[in-house]
Design a protein around this motif. Structure first.
Motif, PDB file in Angstrom:
ATOM      1  N   UNK A  70      19.968 -22.780  -6.371  1.00  0.00           N
ATOM      2  CA  UNK A  70      19.618 -21.480  -6.935  1.00  0.00           C
ATOM      3  C   UNK A  70      18.907 -20.624  -5.904  1.00  0.00           C
ATOM      4  N   UNK A  71      18.980 -19.329  -6.102  1.00  0.00           N
ATOM      5  CA  UNK A  71      18.315 -18.354  -5.237  1.00  0.00           C
ATOM      6  C   UNK A  71      17.650 -17.333  -6.148  1.00  0.00           C
ATOM      7  N   UNK A  72      16.346 -17.478  -6.335  1.00  0.00           N
ATOM      8  CA  UNK A  72      15.640 -16.582  -7.250  1.00  0.00           C
ATOM      9  C   UNK A  72      15.705 -15.138  -6.790  1.00  0.00           C
ATOM     10  N   UNK A  73      15.611 -14.924  -5.495  1.00  0.00           N
ATOM     11  CA  UNK A  73      15.616 -13.563  -4.960  1.00  0.00           C
ATOM     12  C   UNK A  73      16.920 -12.846  -5.266  1.00  0.00           C
ATOM     13  N   UNK A  74      17.999 -13.595  -5.318  1.00  0.00           N
ATOM     14  CA  UNK A  74      19.313 -13.021  -5.606  1.00  0.00           C
ATOM     15  C   UNK A  74      19.709 -13.197  -7.073  1.00  0.00           C
ATOM     16  N   UNK A  75      18.852 -13.831  -7.860  1.00  0.00           N
ATOM     17  CA  UNK A  75      19.161 -14.100  -9.270  1.00  0.00           C
ATOM     18  C   UNK A  75      20.528 -14.754  -9.397  1.00  0.00           C
ATOM     19  N   UNK A  76      20.695 -15.821  -8.639  1.00  0.00           N
ATOM     20  CA  UNK A  76      22.002 -16.469  -8.613  1.00  0.00           C
ATOM     21  C   UNK A  76      21.868 -17.980  -8.544  1.00  0.00           C
ATOM     22  N   UNK A  77      22.865 -18.627  -9.081  1.00  0.00           N
ATOM     23  CA  UNK A  77      22.987 -20.085  -9.006  1.00  0.00           C
ATOM     24  C   UNK A  77      24.370 -20.389  -8.463  1.00  0.00           C
ATOM     25  N   UNK A  78      24.433 -21.406  -7.604  1.00  0.00           N
ATOM     26  CA  UNK A  78      25.679 -21.726  -6.930  1.00  0.00           C
ATOM     27  C   UNK A  78      26.096 -23.162  -7.219  1.00  0.00           C
ATOM     28  N   UNK A  79      27.397 -23.394  -7.142  1.00  0.00           N
ATOM     29  CA  UNK A  79      27.925 -24.752  -7.235  1.00  0.00           C
ATOM     30  C   UNK A  79      28.875 -24.963  -6.059  1.00  0.00           C
ATOM     31  N   UNK A  80      28.418 -25.741  -5.093  1.00  0.00           N
ATOM     32  CA  UNK A  80      29.258 -26.092  -3.960  1.00  0.00           C
ATOM     33  C   UNK A  80      30.049 -27.339  -4.344  1.00  0.00           C
ATOM     34  N   UNK A  81      31.360 -27.216  -4.297  1.00  0.00           N
ATOM     35  CA  UNK A  81      32.243 -28.305  -4.706  1.00  0.00           C
ATOM     36  C   UNK A  81      33.052 -28.763  -3.503  1.00  0.00           C
ATOM     37  N   UNK A  82      32.840 -29.997  -3.099  1.00  0.00           N
ATOM     38  CA  UNK A  82      33.549 -30.577  -1.954  1.00  0.00           C
ATOM     39  C   UNK A  82      34.433 -31.729  -2.405  1.00  0.00           C
ATOM     40  N   UNK A  83      35.382 -32.091  -1.562  1.00  0.00           N
ATOM     41  CA  UNK A  83      36.287 -33.207  -1.835  1.00  0.00           C
ATOM     42  C   UNK A  83      36.866 -33.086  -3.247  1.00  0.00           C
ATOM     43  N   UNK A  84      37.411 -31.919  -3.533  1.00  0.00           N
ATOM     44  CA  UNK A  84      37.936 -31.665  -4.869  1.00  0.00           C
ATOM     45  C   UNK A  84      39.156 -32.523  -5.169  1.00  0.00           C
ATOM     46  N   UNK A  85      39.260 -32.894  -6.448  1.00  0.00           N
ATOM     47  CA  UNK A  85      40.344 -33.745  -6.915  1.00  0.00           C
ATOM     48  C   UNK A  85      41.117 -33.013  -8.004  1.00  0.00           C
ATOM     49  N   UNK A  86      42.369 -33.394  -8.244  1.00  0.00           N
ATOM     50  CA  UNK A  86      43.129 -32.732  -9.323  1.00  0.00           C
ATOM     51  C   UNK A  86      42.400 -32.780 -10.670  1.00  0.00           C
ATOM     52  N   UNK A  87      41.665 -33.840 -10.938  1.00  0.00           N
ATOM     53  CA  UNK A  87      40.950 -33.936 -12.209  1.00  0.00           C
ATOM     54  C   UNK A  87      39.768 -32.975 -12.312  1.00  0.00           C
ATOM     55  N   UNK A  88      39.449 -32.283 -11.235  1.00  0.00           N
ATOM     56  CA  UNK A  88      38.421 -31.245 -11.280  1.00  0.00           C
ATOM     57  C   UNK A  88      38.989 -29.909 -11.764  1.00  0.00           C
ATOM     58  N   UNK A  89      40.300 -29.845 -11.924  1.00  0.00           N
ATOM     59  CA  UNK A  89      40.930 -28.621 -12.418  1.00  0.00           C
ATOM     60  C   UNK A  89      40.399 -28.291 -13.804  1.00  0.00           C
ATOM     61  N   UNK A  90      39.849 -27.081 -13.943  1.00  0.00           N
ATOM     62  CA  UNK A  90      39.221 -26.681 -15.206  1.00  0.00           C
ATOM     63  C   UNK A  90      38.736 -25.242 -15.086  1.00  0.00           C
ATOM     64  N   UNK A  91      38.389 -24.687 -16.233  1.00  0.00           N
ATOM     65  CA  UNK A  91      37.634 -23.443 -16.242  1.00  0.00           C
ATOM     66  C   UNK A  91      36.157 -23.811 -16.195  1.00  0.00           C
ATOM     67  N   UNK A  92      35.458 -23.237 -15.247  1.00  0.00           N
ATOM     68  CA  UNK A  92      34.042 -23.547 -15.043  1.00  0.00           C
ATOM     69  C   UNK A  92      33.185 -22.414 -15.601  1.00  0.00           C
ATOM     70  N   UNK A  93      32.165 -22.803 -16.357  1.00  0.00           N
ATOM     71  CA  UNK A  93      31.253 -21.857 -16.986  1.00  0.00           C
ATOM     72  C   UNK A  93      29.827 -22.105 -16.501  1.00  0.00           C
ATOM     73  N   UNK A  94      29.082 -21.022 -16.299  1.00  0.00           N
ATOM     74  CA  UNK A  94      27.653 -21.197 -16.111  1.00  0.00           C
ATOM     75  C   UNK A  94      26.954 -20.839 -17.425  1.00  0.00           C
ATOM     76  N   UNK A  95      25.860 -21.518 -17.672  1.00  0.00           N
ATOM     77  CA  UNK A  95      25.150 -21.360 -18.938  1.00  0.00           C
ATOM     78  C   UNK A  95      23.663 -21.588 -18.703  1.00  0.00           C
TER      79      UNK A  95
END
Length: 125
Positions: A70-95
């Motif tokens: 997260x970056x409070x100054x930018x009011x943002x949260x990030x998800x770095x995804x590495x070594x992606x697999x076919x089973x990671x295929x999805x719609x991703x939501x932040x909540x």
């Protein structure tokens, strides 16, 4: 309270993507924020969460491959995804939800009050 997810796309197996969640109307230092995902025909499941204290938790399915930050100054949260697999295929939501997070890596959709729109991640085999 609004959240806006972005950064999805198409990637080959083993590739990387970085998702961004921009938040509006609240201070992320007072909320825990998570990334959850839903594949066609499956229930929505938790991937990662970061607490208001900055502690990160990841579901077993993504542990070692995904990193939430997260970056409070930018009011943002990030998800770095590495070594992606076919089973990671999805719609991703932040909540998000205000307050203290108690659940470690047991991340469930019902723990969250506010949701952004999804961003689609497709991993080809």
């Amino acid at each position: 309270v609004q959240l806006q997810a972005s950064g999805g796309g198409f990637v080959q197996t083993g590739g990387s993507l970085r998702l961004s969640c921009s938040v509006f109307g609240f201070n992320i230092d007072d909320y825990f924020i998570g990334w959850l995902r839903q594949s066609p025909g499956k229930e929505r499941e938790g991937a990662s969460v970061i607490t208001k204290e900055g502690v990160a938790y990841h579901a077993d399915s993504v542990k070692g491959r995904f990193t939430i930050s997260s970056d409070s100054a930018k009011s943002a949260v990030y998800l770095q995804m590495n070594n992606l697999k076919p089973e990671d295929t999805a719609t991703y939501y932040c909540a998000s939800k205000s307050g203290t997070y108690y659940y470690a890596d047991y991340i469930l959709p019902e723990m969250f009050d506010f949701w952004g729109q999804g961003t689609l991640v497709t991993v080809s085999s």
